[in-house]
Scaffold this motif. Structure first.
Motif, PDB file in Angstrom:
ATOM      1  N   ALA A 136       0.048   6.531   1.920  1.00 23.05           N
ATOM      2  CA  ALA A 136       0.567   5.973   3.167  1.00 23.05           C
ATOM      3  C   ALA A 136       1.919   5.316   2.944  1.00 23.05           C
ATOM      4  O   ALA A 136       2.230   4.837   1.864  1.00 23.05           O
ATOM      5  N   GLY A 137       2.715   5.302   4.024  1.00 27.60           N
ATOM      6  CA  GLY A 137       3.942   4.511   4.030  1.00 27.60           C
ATOM      7  C   GLY A 137       5.055   5.005   3.156  1.00 27.60           C
ATOM      8  O   GLY A 137       5.975   4.241   2.837  1.00 27.60           O
ATOM      9  N   THR A 138       5.054   6.274   2.749  1.00 26.02           N
ATOM     10  CA  THR A 138       6.096   6.721   1.829  1.00 26.02           C
ATOM     11  C   THR A 138       7.458   6.825   2.514  1.00 26.02           C
ATOM     12  O   THR A 138       8.488   6.776   1.844  1.00 26.02           O
ATOM     13  N   LEU A 167       0.809  -1.214   0.000  1.00 28.12           N
ATOM     14  CA  LEU A 167       0.000   0.000   0.000  1.00 28.12           C
ATOM     15  C   LEU A 167       0.843   1.264   0.000  1.00 28.12           C
ATOM     16  O   LEU A 167       0.291   2.362   0.131  1.00 28.12           O
ATOM     17  N   TRP A 168       2.151   1.141  -0.144  1.00 30.99           N
ATOM     18  CA  TRP A 168       2.988   2.338  -0.195  1.00 30.99           C
ATOM     19  C   TRP A 168       2.502   3.273  -1.295  1.00 30.99           C
ATOM     20  O   TRP A 168       2.297   2.869  -2.445  1.00 30.99           O
ATOM     21  N   GLY A 169       2.338   4.531  -0.938  1.00 34.84           N
ATOM     22  CA  GLY A 169       1.957   5.540  -1.917  1.00 34.84           C
ATOM     23  C   GLY A 169       0.540   5.439  -2.432  1.00 34.84           C
ATOM     24  O   GLY A 169       0.152   6.201  -3.319  1.00 34.84           O
ATOM     25  N   TRP A 170      -0.250   4.507  -1.893  1.00 33.68           N
ATOM     26  CA  TRP A 170      -1.594   4.280  -2.434  1.00 33.68           C
ATOM     27  C   TRP A 170      -2.575   5.271  -1.818  1.00 33.68           C
ATOM     28  O   TRP A 170      -2.743   5.309  -0.605  1.00 33.68           O
ATOM     29  N   PRO A 171      -3.265   6.076  -2.633  1.00 36.92           N
ATOM     30  CA  PRO A 171      -4.194   7.073  -2.082  1.00 36.92           C
ATOM     31  C   PRO A 171      -5.463   6.438  -1.542  1.00 36.92           C
ATOM     32  O   PRO A 171      -5.911   5.392  -2.016  1.00 36.92           O
ATOM     33  N   GLN A 172      -6.059   7.067  -0.560  1.00 38.75           N
ATOM     34  CA  GLN A 172      -7.290   6.567   0.037  1.00 38.75           C
ATOM     35  C   GLN A 172      -8.417   6.523  -0.979  1.00 38.75           C
ATOM     36  O   GLN A 172      -9.296   5.649  -0.920  1.00 38.75           O
ATOM     37  N   THR A 173      -8.404   7.473  -1.920  1.00 43.77           N
ATOM     38  CA  THR A 173      -9.467   7.542  -2.919  1.00 43.77           C
ATOM     39  C   THR A 173      -9.462   6.366  -3.886  1.00 43.77           C
ATOM     40  O   THR A 173     -10.416   6.181  -4.634  1.00 43.77           O
ATOM     41  N   TRP A 174      -8.398   5.580  -3.881  1.00 40.41           N
ATOM     42  CA  TRP A 174      -8.319   4.390  -4.740  1.00 40.41           C
ATOM     43  C   TRP A 174      -8.685   3.134  -3.932  1.00 40.41           C
ATOM     44  O   TRP A 174      -8.011   2.118  -4.027  1.00 40.41           O
ATOM     45  N   HIS A 175      -9.738   3.219  -3.161  1.00 41.13           N
ATOM     46  CA  HIS A 175     -10.290   2.072  -2.430  1.00 41.13           C
ATOM     47  C   HIS A 175      -9.246   1.406  -1.535  1.00 41.13           C
ATOM     48  O   HIS A 175      -9.177   0.181  -1.452  1.00 41.13           O
ATOM     49  N   ARG A 176      -8.465   2.232  -0.843  1.00 40.74           N
ATOM     50  CA  ARG A 176      -7.427   1.667   0.007  1.00 40.74           C
ATOM     51  C   ARG A 176      -8.023   0.830   1.139  1.00 40.74           C
ATOM     52  O   ARG A 176      -7.455  -0.199   1.531  1.00 40.74           O
ATOM     53  N   SER A 177      -9.154   1.251   1.660  1.00 39.61           N
ATOM     54  CA  SER A 177      -9.784   0.500   2.754  1.00 39.61           C
ATOM     55  C   SER A 177     -10.211  -0.886   2.287  1.00 39.61           C
ATOM     56  O   SER A 177     -10.121  -1.864   3.046  1.00 39.61           O
ATOM     57  N   ASP A 178     -10.670  -1.018   1.042  1.00 40.03           N
ATOM     58  CA  ASP A 178     -11.049  -2.331   0.507  1.00 40.03           C
ATOM     59  C   ASP A 178      -9.831  -3.246   0.408  1.00 40.03           C
ATOM     60  O   ASP A 178      -9.911  -4.446   0.722  1.00 40.03           O
ATOM     61  N   PHE A 216       5.764   4.630  -8.256  1.00 42.54           N
ATOM     62  CA  PHE A 216       7.094   4.523  -7.664  1.00 42.54           C
ATOM     63  C   PHE A 216       7.170   3.328  -6.716  1.00 42.54           C
ATOM     64  O   PHE A 216       8.178   2.612  -6.661  1.00 42.54           O
ATOM     65  N   ALA A 217       6.082   3.074  -5.968  1.00 46.91           N
ATOM     66  CA  ALA A 217       6.052   1.923  -5.062  1.00 46.91           C
ATOM     67  C   ALA A 217       6.096   0.609  -5.826  1.00 46.91           C
ATOM     68  O   ALA A 217       6.809  -0.328  -5.438  1.00 46.91           O
ATOM     69  N   CYS A 218       5.344   0.521  -6.918  1.00 45.55           N
ATOM     70  CA  CYS A 218       5.350  -0.678  -7.749  1.00 45.55           C
ATOM     71  C   CYS A 218       6.761  -0.962  -8.265  1.00 45.55           C
ATOM     72  O   CYS A 218       7.260  -2.097  -8.176  1.00 45.55           O
ATOM     73  N   TRP A 219       7.433   0.065  -8.772  1.00 47.76           N
ATOM     74  CA  TRP A 219       8.783  -0.119  -9.308  1.00 47.76           C
ATOM     75  C   TRP A 219       9.786  -0.447  -8.201  1.00 47.76           C
ATOM     76  O   TRP A 219      10.733  -1.213  -8.436  1.00 47.76           O
ATOM     77  N   THR A 220       9.580   0.092  -7.008  1.00 40.70           N
ATOM     78  CA  THR A 220      10.512  -0.184  -5.912  1.00 40.70           C
ATOM     79  C   THR A 220      10.353  -1.614  -5.408  1.00 40.70           C
ATOM     80  O   THR A 220      11.345  -2.298  -5.118  1.00 40.70           O
ATOM     81  N   ARG A 221       9.126  -2.098  -5.312  1.00 38.71           N
ATOM     82  CA  ARG A 221       8.938  -3.510  -4.940  1.00 38.71           C
ATOM     83  C   ARG A 221       9.546  -4.423  -5.996  1.00 38.71           C
ATOM     84  O   ARG A 221      10.182  -5.442  -5.678  1.00 38.71           O
ATOM     85  N   ALA A 222       9.365  -4.065  -7.271  1.00 37.45           N
ATOM     86  CA  ALA A 222       9.961  -4.859  -8.350  1.00 37.45           C
ATOM     87  C   ALA A 222      11.484  -4.820  -8.271  1.00 37.45           C
ATOM     88  O   ALA A 222      12.157  -5.831  -8.528  1.00 37.45           O
ATOM     89  N   ARG A 223      12.018  -3.658  -7.889  1.00 33.42           N
ATOM     90  CA  ARG A 223      13.477  -3.547  -7.755  1.00 33.42           C
ATOM     91  C   ARG A 223      13.986  -4.458  -6.633  1.00 33.42           C
ATOM     92  O   ARG A 223      15.063  -5.056  -6.745  1.00 33.42           O
ATOM     93  N   TRP A 224      13.230  -4.578  -5.551  1.00 30.14           N
ATOM     94  CA  TRP A 224      13.589  -5.484  -4.460  1.00 30.14           C
ATOM     95  C   TRP A 224      13.590  -6.932  -4.946  1.00 30.14           C
ATOM     96  O   TRP A 224      14.508  -7.694  -4.646  1.00 30.14           O
ATOM     97  N   LEU A 225      12.562  -7.308  -5.688  1.00 33.39           N
ATOM     98  CA  LEU A 225      12.509  -8.664  -6.236  1.00 33.39           C
ATOM     99  C   LEU A 225      13.677  -8.913  -7.184  1.00 33.39           C
ATOM    100  O   LEU A 225      14.336  -9.957  -7.142  1.00 33.39           O
TER     101      LEU A 225
END
Length: 606
Positions: free
Chosen positions: A281-283, A68-79, A227-236
């Motif tokens: 969140a979580g930036t 959920l890093w960088g994920w806005p609340q308006t994009w159904h983060r609670s779901d 940026f979060a998607c690319w950073t998780r991919a960079r970790w992998l």
């Protein structure tokens, strides 16, 4: 465990055959060969529970999971948070959610990024939940995720396009296959997904950035999740032999880390995006991982200055001299940042000019004073004027003492709008000006209203007797002087500076070939409350005064400090004002204590 499965499902499983890669343990492959397709299930469960490689990412755990890093609340983060909680419940006890998850994955229509992120979440949890769900359910999840990757692989990065679709595509065609290929190298079909994931991620980083890692201005609202998607991919990818993407893409990611630091505020929100309860969140953790993976000495120095403690890796070594330039501009991205330092208390003016109207954000002492669309209303001979072209960068100069950006756009009625932004770095002053210029030098009745958006938490306090005023935040304040207006409010013939509907509005009118509408901001909080004054100066050429629709000069004074600004609105000439000789199109700078004019910049005519 007794397992019941339909003949139809058993017939569909061979899509993943030949199932096992040579890296799979013999206990699994031998038992699977004896009683396919589920004969080796117990051995497979045991292998997943006991293996030490690959190392499983903890992207779904913690109060602020990496998913959920960088994920806005308006994009159904609670779901998505609810889905993560349900996935964790499967690991501790049998749950009906397992059945619901299979049904969801098999029937879902991927219409938005939040659905794509949930599918990525299922992929990351597959190793852990294998011991708690029946084999047919687990393999159905695997099979469906494999199919979705195949479908997404046919979708290229569509840019320019919908930024949300870009995030969805990078999650499904990039991170999802890379995750499956990394987590299950023993499964031949999943291991093979690494290639398509690398290709999609490489294409995304290269196509969506300007060649030096800066994304397009329209991607700023989705920079957090991207940026979060690319950073998780960079970790992998750091745990794979060939990495997550190409060498060219790796270079873009390394530069992106630097630019993300420049575009982030202390709370992790990126500049020029909404500042409300929907902040990502979580930036902080996101930057910590990005710096650990790809940061250099300059990045570490910038992060130490710009972000809270704990972001920079403990083993990082850097010096104050390693700080990179705090300002930037990219014509391709349509983004510029004018700044006098990396600290959140420093002055930072960000602007995007890829579309009309421009978007602007001014921060001083860690507070936003301006934020939103920089608009204007123009009339020519009483008729409304429209923007008919695209904004283009006319000039960008950055030095130790100043940042300068000039933009231009074509207007209807044979007019052109040119916009100047000058930041005096050490002086902490800002000059913003709009010039409306008639093509061919025709005389026109021009009226221009420059409208700057005040931040929701900022207030405008005009002076009682004079035309200037101050912008107040909680603690920050800026003095604002309308350099082309009369100093006294009682003389409104040349125009006005007022707050109108949350916008600081400067209105001027003139009959002639051009009109210049400048505002001077003193951003030094200790100086902004001192006595100030300004004058429109007479510009001379060949011993005669030059008309104000040909060239203008201004002097601004705050306390004991003074600054000069000159702009030619027509053909340039060898001109003088206040004892200074100017041969170019634009000049700006301060007076020193000795009384000498110390020019920041002089722009020569093209």
């Amino acid at each position: 465990m007794a397992v019941a499965f339909t003949e139809q499902f058993a017939a569909e499983l061979p899509k993943l055959q030949p199932l096992w890669h040579s890296s799979a343990p013999r206990s699994v492959t031998e038992k699977s060969a004896v009683d396919p397709p589920f004969g080796g299930w117990a051995a497979w469960q045991q292998h997943l529970a006991g293996r030490k490689r690959p190392v499983l990412p903890s992207f779904l755990s913690g109060k602020r999971p990496a998913l959920l890093w960088g994920w806005p609340q308006t994009w159904h983060r609670s779901d998505i948070e609810s889905v993560l909680a349900s996935l964790r419940s499967i690991k501790t006890q049998q749950s009906d959610f397992a059945v619901e998850a299979v049904d969801f994955v098999e029937s879902v229509a991927i219409s938005d990024p939040s659905i794509a992120l949930q599918l990525v979440a299922f992929a990351y949890e597959l190793p852990q939940i294998a011991g708690k769900v029946p084999p047919e359910m687990w393999w159905r999840l695997v099979e469906r995720l494999h199919e979705l990757v195949g479908e997404a692989d046919h979708q290229r990065v569509n840019w320019p396009g919908d930024p949300a679709d870009v995030v969805r595509q990078q999650l499904l065609a990039g991170e999802l296959p890379l995750a499956l290929g990394c987590l299950f190298p023993e499964v031949r079909a999943l291991r093979a997904l690494r290639k398509s994931g690398r290709a999609a991620l490489s294409e995304g980083l290269i196509e969506l950035t300007d060649g030096q890692g800066l994304p397009h201005a329209r991607l700023l609202p989705v920079l957090g999740p991207l940026f979060a998607c690319w950073t998780r991919a960079r970790w992998l990818g750091a745990r794979l032999h060939r990495g997550p993407w190409s060498r060219a893409a790796e270079l873009q990611y390394q530069w992106l880390v630097r630019y993300a630091l420049r575009l982030a505020d202390e709370g992790g929100r990126f500049l020029l995006t909404p500042h409300d309860e929907s902040s990502p969140a979580g930036t902080k953790s996101l930057f910590r991982m990005a710096l650990d993976l790809a940061g250099d000495r300059g990045d570490h120095a910038a992060a130490a200055a710009a972000l809270p403690r704990g972001v920079v890796p403990k083993q990082a070594k850097f010096k104050a001299d390693d700080l990179p330039d705090p300002s930037l501009n990219s014509d391709w991205s349509g983004i510029a940042v004018l700044a006098n330092g990396w600290l959140q208390s420093d002055v930072r003016l960000a602007v995007t000019y890829s579309n009309d109207p421009l978007h602007i954000e001014l921060s001083v002492d860690g507070e936003r004073l301006l934020a939103g669309d920089w608009t204007c209303d123009i009339t020519c001979d009483g008729a409304p004027v429209q923007v008919v072209g695209e904004w283009e960068r006319l000039c960008w100069e950055s030095g130790k003492r100043f940042d300068f950006l000039e933009l231009g756009v074509e207007l209807s009625h044979g007019l052109r709008l040119e916009r100047q932004l000058v930041l005096g770095r050490k002086d902490a002053v800002l000059y913003l000006a709009d010039m409306v210029i008639a093509r061919g030098g025709a005389q026109r009745q021009l009226k221009h209203s420059l409208k700057l958006p005040l931040d929701d938490k900022a207030t405008w306090r005009p002076e009682v007797e004079t035309s200037d005023g101050q912008i107040f935040g909680v603690k920050a304040r800026a003095a604002v002087m309308p350099l082309a207006l009369s100093e006294w409010r009682s003389d409104s013939r040349s125009g006005s500076l007022v707050e109108d509907g949350g916008r600081l509005t400067l209105t001027q009118g003139a009959y002639g070939r051009a009109v210049c509408c400048p505002l001077f901001f003193d951003l030094d909080r200790t100086r902004a409350g001192k006595q100030r004054t300004w004058r429109q100066l007479t510009v001379g050429e060949w011993m005669e005064a030059v008309p104000r629709d040909v060239a203008v000069g201004f002097r601004a004074q705050s306390g004991r400090h003074q600054w000069l600004f000159y702009r030619s609105l027509g053909p340039v000439g060898n001109r003088t004002f206040l004892g200074q000789n100017i041969a170019g199109e634009f000049s700006a700078g301060p007076f020193l204590e000795t009384g000498k004019y110390k020019e920041w910049i002089e722009i020569e005519a093209v």
